[in-house]
Design a protein around this motif. Sequence first.
Motif, PDB file in Angstrom:
ATOM      1  N   MET A   1      33.133  46.654  16.315  1.00 46.42           N
ATOM      2  CA  MET A   1      31.975  46.278  17.387  1.00 46.42           C
ATOM      3  C   MET A   1      32.910  46.011  18.500  1.00 46.42           C
ATOM      4  O   MET A   1      33.804  45.084  18.528  1.00 46.42           O
ATOM      5  N   SER A   2      32.300  46.115  19.686  1.00 43.52           N
ATOM      6  CA  SER A   2      32.910  45.888  20.972  1.00 43.52           C
ATOM      7  C   SER A   2      32.506  44.299  21.180  1.00 43.52           C
ATOM      8  O   SER A   2      31.756  43.637  20.911  1.00 43.52           O
ATOM      9  N   GLN A   3      33.563  43.731  21.626  1.00 43.91           N
ATOM     10  CA  GLN A   3      33.813  42.194  22.273  1.00 43.91           C
ATOM     11  C   GLN A   3      33.280  42.209  23.660  1.00 43.91           C
ATOM     12  O   GLN A   3      33.947  43.092  24.603  1.00 43.91           O
ATOM     13  N   PRO A   4      32.660  41.159  24.018  1.00 43.73           N
ATOM     14  CA  PRO A   4      32.372  41.123  25.449  1.00 43.73           C
ATOM     15  C   PRO A   4      33.790  40.652  26.318  1.00 43.73           C
ATOM     16  O   PRO A   4      34.395  40.044  25.537  1.00 43.73           O
ATOM     17  N   ILE A   5      33.952  40.927  27.471  1.00 45.33           N
ATOM     18  CA  ILE A   5      35.083  40.867  28.225  1.00 45.33           C
ATOM     19  C   ILE A   5      34.799  39.308  28.462  1.00 45.33           C
ATOM     20  O   ILE A   5      33.882  38.665  29.047  1.00 45.33           O
ATOM     21  N   PRO A   6      35.950  38.424  28.424  1.00 42.84           N
ATOM     22  CA  PRO A   6      36.011  36.995  28.654  1.00 42.84           C
ATOM     23  C   PRO A   6      36.259  36.806  30.294  1.00 42.84           C
ATOM     24  O   PRO A   6      36.655  37.850  30.991  1.00 42.84           O
ATOM     25  N   PRO A   7      35.451  35.959  30.708  1.00 41.47           N
ATOM     26  CA  PRO A   7      35.474  35.933  32.264  1.00 41.47           C
ATOM     27  C   PRO A   7      37.056  35.530  32.829  1.00 41.47           C
ATOM     28  O   PRO A   7      37.591  34.983  31.942  1.00 41.47           O
ATOM     29  N   ILE A   8      37.367  35.992  33.922  1.00 48.48           N
ATOM     30  CA  ILE A   8      38.307  35.559  34.562  1.00 48.48           C
ATOM     31  C   ILE A   8      38.417  34.730  35.559  1.00 48.48           C
ATOM     32  O   ILE A   8      37.560  34.648  36.443  1.00 48.48           O
ATOM     33  N   VAL A   9      38.825  33.379  35.273  1.00 48.95           N
ATOM     34  CA  VAL A   9      38.726  32.263  36.106  1.00 48.95           C
ATOM     35  C   VAL A   9      40.016  32.127  37.006  1.00 48.95           C
ATOM     36  O   VAL A   9      41.275  31.986  36.195  1.00 48.95           O
ATOM     37  N   LEU A  10      40.128  31.933  38.196  1.00 46.42           N
ATOM     38  CA  LEU A  10      41.141  31.817  39.100  1.00 46.42           C
ATOM     39  C   LEU A  10      41.391  30.472  39.132  1.00 46.42           C
ATOM     40  O   LEU A  10      40.542  29.779  39.090  1.00 46.42           O
ATOM     41  N   PRO A  11      42.885  30.034  39.273  1.00 40.63           N
ATOM     42  CA  PRO A  11      43.297  28.680  39.603  1.00 40.63           C
ATOM     43  C   PRO A  11      42.471  28.158  40.944  1.00 40.63           C
ATOM     44  O   PRO A  11      42.192  29.045  41.790  1.00 40.63           O
ATOM     45  N   PRO A  12      42.181  26.966  41.242  1.00 41.86           N
ATOM     46  CA  PRO A  12      41.738  26.634  42.308  1.00 41.86           C
ATOM     47  C   PRO A  12      42.496  27.112  43.424  1.00 41.86           C
ATOM     48  O   PRO A  12      43.896  27.161  43.304  1.00 41.86           O
ATOM     49  N   VAL A  13      42.030  27.041  44.835  1.00 40.09           N
ATOM     50  CA  VAL A  13      42.885  27.653  45.774  1.00 40.09           C
ATOM     51  C   VAL A  13      43.724  26.616  46.346  1.00 40.09           C
ATOM     52  O   VAL A  13      43.261  25.376  46.478  1.00 40.09           O
ATOM     53  N   GLU A  14      44.963  26.882  46.647  1.00 37.21           N
ATOM     54  CA  GLU A  14      45.840  25.823  47.089  1.00 37.21           C
ATOM     55  C   GLU A  14      46.392  26.262  48.631  1.00 37.21           C
ATOM     56  O   GLU A  14      46.226  25.282  49.339  1.00 37.21           O
ATOM     57  N   ASN A  15      46.367  27.392  48.971  1.00 39.17           N
ATOM     58  CA  ASN A  15      46.688  27.817  50.395  1.00 39.17           C
ATOM     59  C   ASN A  15      45.559  28.663  51.021  1.00 39.17           C
ATOM     60  O   ASN A  15      45.802  29.857  50.960  1.00 39.17           O
ATOM     61  N   PRO A  16      44.546  28.247  51.435  1.00 37.14           N
ATOM     62  CA  PRO A  16      43.429  29.424  51.609  1.00 37.14           C
ATOM     63  C   PRO A  16      43.957  30.204  52.526  1.00 37.14           C
ATOM     64  O   PRO A  16      43.399  31.492  52.493  1.00 37.14           O
ATOM     65  N   GLU A  17      44.269  29.938  53.690  1.00 38.36           N
ATOM     66  CA  GLU A  17      44.732  30.628  54.896  1.00 38.36           C
ATOM     67  C   GLU A  17      45.851  31.842  54.226  1.00 38.36           C
ATOM     68  O   GLU A  17      45.636  33.027  54.578  1.00 38.36           O
ATOM     69  N   LYS A  18      46.874  31.508  53.514  1.00 39.77           N
ATOM     70  CA  LYS A  18      47.661  32.376  52.881  1.00 39.77           C
ATOM     71  C   LYS A  18      46.975  33.268  52.159  1.00 39.77           C
ATOM     72  O   LYS A  18      47.484  34.605  51.988  1.00 39.77           O
ATOM     73  N   GLU A  19      46.108  32.992  51.231  1.00 41.70           N
ATOM     74  CA  GLU A  19      45.245  33.704  50.211  1.00 41.70           C
ATOM     75  C   GLU A  19      44.372  34.672  50.963  1.00 41.70           C
ATOM     76  O   GLU A  19      44.142  35.698  50.810  1.00 41.70           O
ATOM     77  N   ARG A  20      43.707  34.169  51.901  1.00 43.74           N
ATOM     78  CA  ARG A  20      43.002  34.947  52.975  1.00 43.74           C
ATOM     79  C   ARG A  20      43.724  36.187  53.631  1.00 43.74           C
ATOM     80  O   ARG A  20      43.189  37.369  53.683  1.00 43.74           O
ATOM     81  N   SER A  21      44.599  35.919  54.017  1.00 44.71           N
ATOM     82  CA  SER A  21      45.551  36.471  54.748  1.00 44.71           C
ATOM     83  C   SER A  21      46.122  37.835  53.885  1.00 44.71           C
ATOM     84  O   SER A  21      46.370  38.994  54.221  1.00 44.71           O
ATOM     85  N   TRP A  22      46.558  37.366  52.724  1.00 43.03           N
ATOM     86  CA  TRP A  22      47.047  38.458  51.507  1.00 43.03           C
ATOM     87  C   TRP A  22      45.851  39.183  51.182  1.00 43.03           C
ATOM     88  O   TRP A  22      46.201  40.625  51.079  1.00 43.03           O
ATOM     89  N   LEU A  23      44.882  38.795  50.650  1.00 41.79           N
ATOM     90  CA  LEU A  23      43.922  39.534  50.682  1.00 41.79           C
ATOM     91  C   LEU A  23      43.330  40.725  51.512  1.00 41.79           C
ATOM     92  O   LEU A  23      43.306  41.895  51.243  1.00 41.79           O
ATOM     93  N   LYS A  24      43.269  40.161  52.810  1.00 44.61           N
ATOM     94  CA  LYS A  24      43.000  41.159  53.810  1.00 44.61           C
ATOM     95  C   LYS A  24      43.936  42.164  54.061  1.00 44.61           C
ATOM     96  O   LYS A  24      43.591  43.366  54.115  1.00 44.61           O
ATOM     97  N   LYS A  25      45.288  41.746  54.148  1.00 43.61           N
ATOM     98  CA  LYS A  25      46.180  42.744  54.107  1.00 43.61           C
ATOM     99  C   LYS A  25      46.277  43.826  52.983  1.00 43.61           C
ATOM    100  O   LYS A  25      46.303  44.860  53.125  1.00 43.61           O
ATOM    101  N   SER A  26      46.201  43.264  51.786  1.00 38.74           N
ATOM    102  CA  SER A  26      46.122  44.050  50.604  1.00 38.74           C
ATOM    103  C   SER A  26      44.844  45.069  50.496  1.00 38.74           C
ATOM    104  O   SER A  26      44.912  46.166  50.162  1.00 38.74           O
ATOM    105  N   LEU A  27      43.943  44.495  50.850  1.00 38.37           N
ATOM    106  CA  LEU A  27      42.764  45.582  50.998  1.00 38.37           C
ATOM    107  C   LEU A  27      42.642  46.292  52.117  1.00 38.37           C
ATOM    108  O   LEU A  27      42.118  47.498  51.851  1.00 38.37           O
ATOM    109  N   HIS A  28      43.115  45.978  53.191  1.00 31.57           N
ATOM    110  CA  HIS A  28      43.315  46.867  54.253  1.00 31.57           C
ATOM    111  C   HIS A  28      44.267  47.969  53.814  1.00 31.57           C
ATOM    112  O   HIS A  28      44.020  49.387  54.165  1.00 31.57           O
TER     113      HIS A  28
END
Length: 113
Positions: A1-28
């Motif tokens: 029987m298939s098992q549900p996929i457990p949720p993926i919970v990220l650790p709290p954001v430590e450096n929002p500007e760095k994370e935002r910039s990294w995601l923007k660059k990676s997505l672009h």
Amino acid sequence: MSQPIPPIVLPPVENPEKERSWLKKSLHQWLDNEFIPELVNETIANRAAQIFIRHRLEGENDLGSLVIAIVTEMQSFDFQKSFYSEFAIANAVSDIILQSLGIDTCCGNNQNN
């Protein structure tokens, strides 16, 4: 029987500007590499990264909820000059985050094989 996929919970954001910039660059980069580079890709990547970080700063760390937030808020974006949609963007963000965590996004979970 298939098992549900457990949720993926990220650790709290430590450096929002760095994370935002990294995601923007990676997505672009992902957007430019997936089809052809378009000027609108930078705008899309910037908007998605802003949505993602805003929700992270509000305390949302569940990746599924973050993806839904991107889909919902990107619905107001005009995708007429793009190959993409809000769903493609949210899925790409999810893949980028999962890959950064070392989780294979290609073929699912093969633990039972």
